[in-house]
Write an enzyme that holds these catalytic residues in place. Structure first.
Site, PDB file in Angstrom:
ATOM      1  N   LEU A  91     -13.942  12.435 -18.858  1.00 35.20           N
ATOM      2  CA  LEU A  91     -14.715  12.756 -20.062  1.00 35.20           C
ATOM      3  C   LEU A  91     -16.178  12.316 -19.982  1.00 35.20           C
ATOM      4  O   LEU A  91     -16.961  12.621 -20.867  1.00 35.20           O
ATOM      5  CB  LEU A  91     -14.034  12.154 -21.301  1.00 35.20           C
ATOM      6  CG  LEU A  91     -12.661  12.773 -21.612  1.00 35.20           C
ATOM      7  CD1 LEU A  91     -12.057  12.160 -22.867  1.00 35.20           C
ATOM      8  CD2 LEU A  91     -12.745  14.289 -21.765  1.00 35.20           C
ATOM      9  N   HIS A 110     -10.723  22.874 -15.269  1.00 33.11           N
ATOM     10  CA  HIS A 110     -10.912  23.114 -16.709  1.00 33.11           C
ATOM     11  C   HIS A 110      -9.831  24.074 -17.200  1.00 33.11           C
ATOM     12  O   HIS A 110      -9.574  25.096 -16.564  1.00 33.11           O
ATOM     13  CB  HIS A 110     -12.302  23.705 -16.963  1.00 33.11           C
ATOM     14  CG  HIS A 110     -12.557  23.908 -18.420  1.00 33.11           C
ATOM     15  ND1 HIS A 110     -12.926  22.882 -19.260  1.00 33.11           N
ATOM     16  CD2 HIS A 110     -12.450  25.006 -19.211  1.00 33.11           C
ATOM     17  CE1 HIS A 110     -13.044  23.339 -20.490  1.00 33.11           C
ATOM     18  NE2 HIS A 110     -12.760  24.628 -20.491  1.00 33.11           N
TER      19      HIS A 110
END
Ligand code: GRF
Length: 209
Positions: A91, A110
Site C-alpha cells: 500500500l 492489480h
C-alpha cells in the site's frame, strides 16, 4: 543463478504465498530473500517467518517522508543483493528513490483489467466494487511493470473472467484472487527470473527463444 527477489506486501500475503509455492515446486528460477512491509500486522510477515524469509517493517510515520523511507528500504535491498521487487498488495507508493535504481525490475499485481479500475485509492475491495458498478461483463487481474504513476506501467500479463449475475464484490474478489492472481503472478515472476520479459521503450516485451 537464481534471482534474488524482494516482496513488498501490506496485507494477507496470499500472492506472496503463491510465489513461495511456485518456488517450492521448482517453477521459478528465484528465491524470496526479503519481505518489505508497511504494516507491522501484515499476514505476509507470518508467512515470511514460516518460510525463513527475513523481513523489515517500514511505516511512513517513522520517516520524514516517503523518499526517506525508500532510502532506508533501498539500503536494505542492497544488503540483500536484490534483483527484482514484487509488489504484492503493497500500500505504500514507490518513489523515484527506488524506481530509478530498479527501473524495469519492479512488478505489481492489480485486481482489475487495467487501465480500468486502477489508480489512486483503487485497492482492496474497491476495484471489484467499481467493476460491478460499471456493469462490466468481465473483470480480472493484471501484472505490470511499475512506473511513476499508480497502476499505469507496461502490462506483462492480464487475464479475465466473466462477472456472474450472482456475483457481489466479495465473491468477485475471491474468484479473481484464487483463479487469476495466484496463477498469473507466479507466471510473470517465472518470466522475469528467466530473463524472458523486459521493459523496452516503455513496453513489456516477452522474449521467446
Ligand atoms: C490483491 O488483490 C492484489 O492484487 C492487490 O492487493 C491484494 C493483496 O492480496 N494488489 P494478498 O495480500 O496477496 O492476499
Amino acid at each position: 543463478m537464481k534471482k534474488r527477489l524482494a516482496v513488498f506486501a501490506s496485507g494477507g500475503g496470499t500472492n506472496m504465498q503463491a510465489i513461495i509455492d511456485a518456488i517450492n515446486n521448482n517453477e521459478i528460477n528465484g528465491e524470496i530473500v526479503y519481505l518489505v512491509s508497511s504494516n507491522p500486522k501484515a499476514g505476509a510477515i507470518a508467512r515470511a517467518i514460516n518460510n525463513n524469509i527475513s523481513y523489515g517493517v517500514y511505516t511512513l510515520k517513522d520517516f520524514e517522508n516517503a523518499k526517506m523511507r525508500d532510502q532506508a528500504i533501498l539500503t536494505d535491498l542492497k544488503k540483500y543483493n536484490i534483483d527484482y521487487i514484487l509488489l504484492a498488495g503493497y500500500l505504500g507508493i514507490v518513489t523515484p528513490v527506488l524506481l530509478n535504481e530498479y527501473r524495469g525490475k519492479i512488478i505489481n499485481i492489480h485486481p482489475s483489467l487495467l487501465p480500468k479500475h486502477g489508480g489512486k485509492g483503487m485497492y482492496g475491495i474497491i476495484p471489484h466494487r467499481a467493476a460491478i458498478a460499471a456493469k462490466e461483463a468481465f473483470s480480472g487481474a493484471t501484472v505490470h511493470f511499475v512506473d511513476e504513476g499508480t497502476d499505469t506501467g507496461a502490462i506483462i500479463l492480464q487475464k479475465s473472467l466473466p462477472i456472474l449475475p450472482t456475483d457481489d464484490e466479495y465473491s468477485l474478489q475471491e474468484r479473481i484472487l484464487k483463479n487469476i492472481e495466484h496463477k498469473i503472478f507466479p507466471q510473470a515472476v517465472k518470466l522475469l527470473c528467466e530473463d524472458k520479459v523486459k521493459l523496452i521503450d516503455g513496453k513489456a516485451i516477452i522474449l521467446e527463444e
